[in-house]
Design a protein around this motif. Sequence first.
Motif, short mmCIF file in Angstrom:
data_model
loop_
_atom_site.label_atom_id
_atom_site.label_comp_id
_atom_site.label_asym_id
_atom_site.label_seq_id
_atom_site.Cartn_x
_atom_site.Cartn_y
_atom_site.Cartn_z
N ARG A 1 -40.48 -64.97 -2.88
CA ARG A 1 -40.49 -64.29 -4.19
C ARG A 1 -39.15 -63.64 -4.52
O ARG A 1 -38.97 -63.13 -5.62
CB ARG A 1 -41.61 -63.24 -4.22
CG ARG A 1 -43.00 -63.85 -4.22
CD ARG A 1 -44.08 -62.82 -4.48
NE ARG A 1 -44.15 -61.80 -3.45
CZ ARG A 1 -44.94 -61.85 -2.37
NH1 ARG A 1 -45.72 -62.88 -2.18
NH2 ARG A 1 -44.94 -60.88 -1.48
N ARG A 2 -38.20 -63.67 -3.59
CA ARG A 2 -36.84 -63.20 -3.88
C ARG A 2 -36.00 -64.37 -4.35
O ARG A 2 -36.23 -65.52 -3.97
CB ARG A 2 -36.20 -62.63 -2.60
CG ARG A 2 -36.62 -61.23 -2.27
CD ARG A 2 -35.71 -60.64 -1.21
NE ARG A 2 -35.82 -61.38 0.05
CZ ARG A 2 -36.46 -60.92 1.11
NH1 ARG A 2 -37.00 -59.74 1.10
NH2 ARG A 2 -36.52 -61.65 2.20
N TRP A 3 -34.98 -64.07 -5.17
CA TRP A 3 -34.06 -65.11 -5.59
C TRP A 3 -33.29 -65.60 -4.37
O TRP A 3 -32.85 -64.81 -3.54
CB TRP A 3 -33.07 -64.58 -6.63
CG TRP A 3 -33.67 -64.43 -8.00
CD1 TRP A 3 -34.01 -63.27 -8.61
CD2 TRP A 3 -33.98 -65.48 -8.90
NE1 TRP A 3 -34.53 -63.53 -9.86
CE2 TRP A 3 -34.52 -64.89 -10.07
CE3 TRP A 3 -33.88 -66.87 -8.86
CZ2 TRP A 3 -34.93 -65.63 -11.17
CZ3 TRP A 3 -34.30 -67.61 -9.96
CH2 TRP A 3 -34.82 -66.99 -11.09
N HIS A 4 -33.15 -66.91 -4.27
CA HIS A 4 -32.38 -67.51 -3.19
C HIS A 4 -31.71 -68.78 -3.73
O HIS A 4 -32.11 -69.32 -4.75
CB HIS A 4 -33.26 -67.83 -1.97
CG HIS A 4 -34.41 -68.72 -2.28
ND1 HIS A 4 -35.64 -68.25 -2.72
CD2 HIS A 4 -34.52 -70.08 -2.25
CE1 HIS A 4 -36.45 -69.26 -2.93
NE2 HIS A 4 -35.80 -70.38 -2.65
N ILE A 5 -30.70 -69.21 -3.00
CA ILE A 5 -30.01 -70.45 -3.38
C ILE A 5 -30.89 -71.62 -2.93
O ILE A 5 -31.22 -71.74 -1.76
CB ILE A 5 -28.61 -70.54 -2.74
CG1 ILE A 5 -27.75 -69.37 -3.22
CG2 ILE A 5 -27.95 -71.88 -3.05
CD1 ILE A 5 -26.43 -69.22 -2.47
N ASP A 6 -31.27 -72.44 -3.90
CA ASP A 6 -32.10 -73.58 -3.59
C ASP A 6 -31.22 -74.80 -3.27
O ASP A 6 -31.51 -75.55 -2.36
CB ASP A 6 -33.03 -73.90 -4.77
CG ASP A 6 -34.08 -74.91 -4.44
OD1 ASP A 6 -34.87 -74.66 -3.49
OD2 ASP A 6 -34.12 -75.97 -5.10
N GLN A 7 -30.14 -74.96 -4.06
CA GLN A 7 -29.21 -76.06 -3.82
C GLN A 7 -27.90 -75.79 -4.55
O GLN A 7 -27.85 -75.00 -5.49
CB GLN A 7 -29.81 -77.39 -4.27
CG GLN A 7 -30.25 -77.40 -5.73
CD GLN A 7 -30.96 -78.67 -6.09
OE1 GLN A 7 -30.38 -79.75 -5.94
NE2 GLN A 7 -32.18 -78.57 -6.57
N ILE A 8 -26.86 -76.44 -4.07
CA ILE A 8 -25.57 -76.41 -4.76
C ILE A 8 -25.17 -77.86 -4.97
O ILE A 8 -25.08 -78.64 -4.01
CB ILE A 8 -24.50 -75.66 -3.96
CG1 ILE A 8 -24.89 -74.18 -3.81
CG2 ILE A 8 -23.13 -75.77 -4.65
CD1 ILE A 8 -23.93 -73.33 -3.02
N ARG B 1 -36.91 -68.68 -7.37
CA ARG B 1 -37.82 -67.68 -6.83
C ARG B 1 -39.23 -68.12 -7.17
O ARG B 1 -39.48 -68.68 -8.25
CB ARG B 1 -37.52 -66.27 -7.34
CG ARG B 1 -37.88 -65.97 -8.76
CD ARG B 1 -37.72 -64.50 -9.14
NE ARG B 1 -38.68 -63.63 -8.52
CZ ARG B 1 -39.94 -63.47 -8.91
NH1 ARG B 1 -40.40 -64.14 -9.94
NH2 ARG B 1 -40.74 -62.67 -8.28
N VAL B 2 -40.13 -67.93 -6.24
CA VAL B 2 -41.53 -68.29 -6.45
C VAL B 2 -42.17 -67.15 -7.23
O VAL B 2 -41.92 -65.97 -6.95
CB VAL B 2 -42.23 -68.52 -5.09
CG1 VAL B 2 -43.72 -68.73 -5.27
CG2 VAL B 2 -41.60 -69.71 -4.38
N ASN B 3 -42.98 -67.52 -8.21
CA ASN B 3 -43.73 -66.50 -8.94
C ASN B 3 -44.69 -65.80 -7.98
O ASN B 3 -44.93 -66.26 -6.87
CB ASN B 3 -44.52 -67.13 -10.10
CG ASN B 3 -43.62 -67.53 -11.25
OD1 ASN B 3 -42.67 -66.83 -11.57
ND2 ASN B 3 -43.91 -68.67 -11.84
N ASP B 4 -45.23 -64.73 -8.42
CA ASP B 4 -46.17 -63.96 -7.59
C ASP B 4 -47.51 -64.71 -7.51
O ASP B 4 -48.49 -64.32 -8.12
CB ASP B 4 -46.37 -62.56 -8.17
CG ASP B 4 -45.08 -61.77 -8.21
OD1 ASP B 4 -44.17 -62.09 -7.44
OD2 ASP B 4 -44.98 -60.83 -9.02
N VAL B 5 -47.50 -65.79 -6.76
CA VAL B 5 -48.72 -66.58 -6.61
C VAL B 5 -49.33 -66.31 -5.24
O VAL B 5 -48.64 -65.94 -4.29
CB VAL B 5 -48.44 -68.10 -6.77
CG1 VAL B 5 -47.98 -68.41 -8.18
CG2 VAL B 5 -47.43 -68.60 -5.77
N ALA C 1 -30.63 -60.50 -11.30
CA ALA C 1 -30.69 -60.41 -9.83
C ALA C 1 -30.29 -61.75 -9.21
O ALA C 1 -29.67 -61.78 -8.14
CB ALA C 1 -32.10 -60.01 -9.39
N ALA C 2 -30.61 -62.85 -9.87
CA ALA C 2 -30.20 -64.17 -9.37
C ALA C 2 -28.67 -64.27 -9.39
O ALA C 2 -28.06 -64.79 -8.46
CB ALA C 2 -30.81 -65.28 -10.23
#
Length: 185
Positions: free
Chosen positions: A174-181, A162-166, A74-75
């Motif tokens: 909790r969804r995959w997202h672009i953190d950095q390029i 993605r953040v774990n289910d905390v 999914a990422a």
Amino acid sequence: MKKIATIVALLLPSWACTPSNNQQQNEAPPAAPAAPVAPAPPSPPPARTAPSAPAPKESLPEPKGPIDPKSTEAAGQVVQSYGALIEQKRWKEANALWGHNEIAASFQKSLSSYREVHLEIGNLGQAEGAAGSIFVTMPVVFYGVGRDEKPFRRPAEVVLRRVNDVDGSTEAQRRWHIDQINWGA
């Protein structure tokens, strides 16, 4: 005398091959000559083919069913979507795939300085966990044409998170997202 021997030697093979009268009577008459056949039209010149394009890089395998939104596959789809959106200059939707609006806007500004931008995607790295999050890195190459009409190619690495289910985490985290390029060398 030699002349006669030579003539006999030349005629003997043709005489031996001539059918006897009995054989000629049993054979069917020779067939009438066939009607002349029109010559075949000249074949067209070979079609010109465009020079072959380089083979495309291997892309992510097609999913075999529903994709688990928590999976690294999914990422990879996030990066594929991002590439498609920036090619179409659909910046608002492309920026929504980032986890940080300011970084997304800054990156958009650098990419929009090019006339044409495409994204070549590499293979996903292994997922790594840290501080309640999962990270995965994917090598990419941004390429296209600049405003000056010169082609460009810039390698980079897309870091997805993605953040774990905390407790306390939001659905968006909790969804995959672009953190950095990170631009490569």
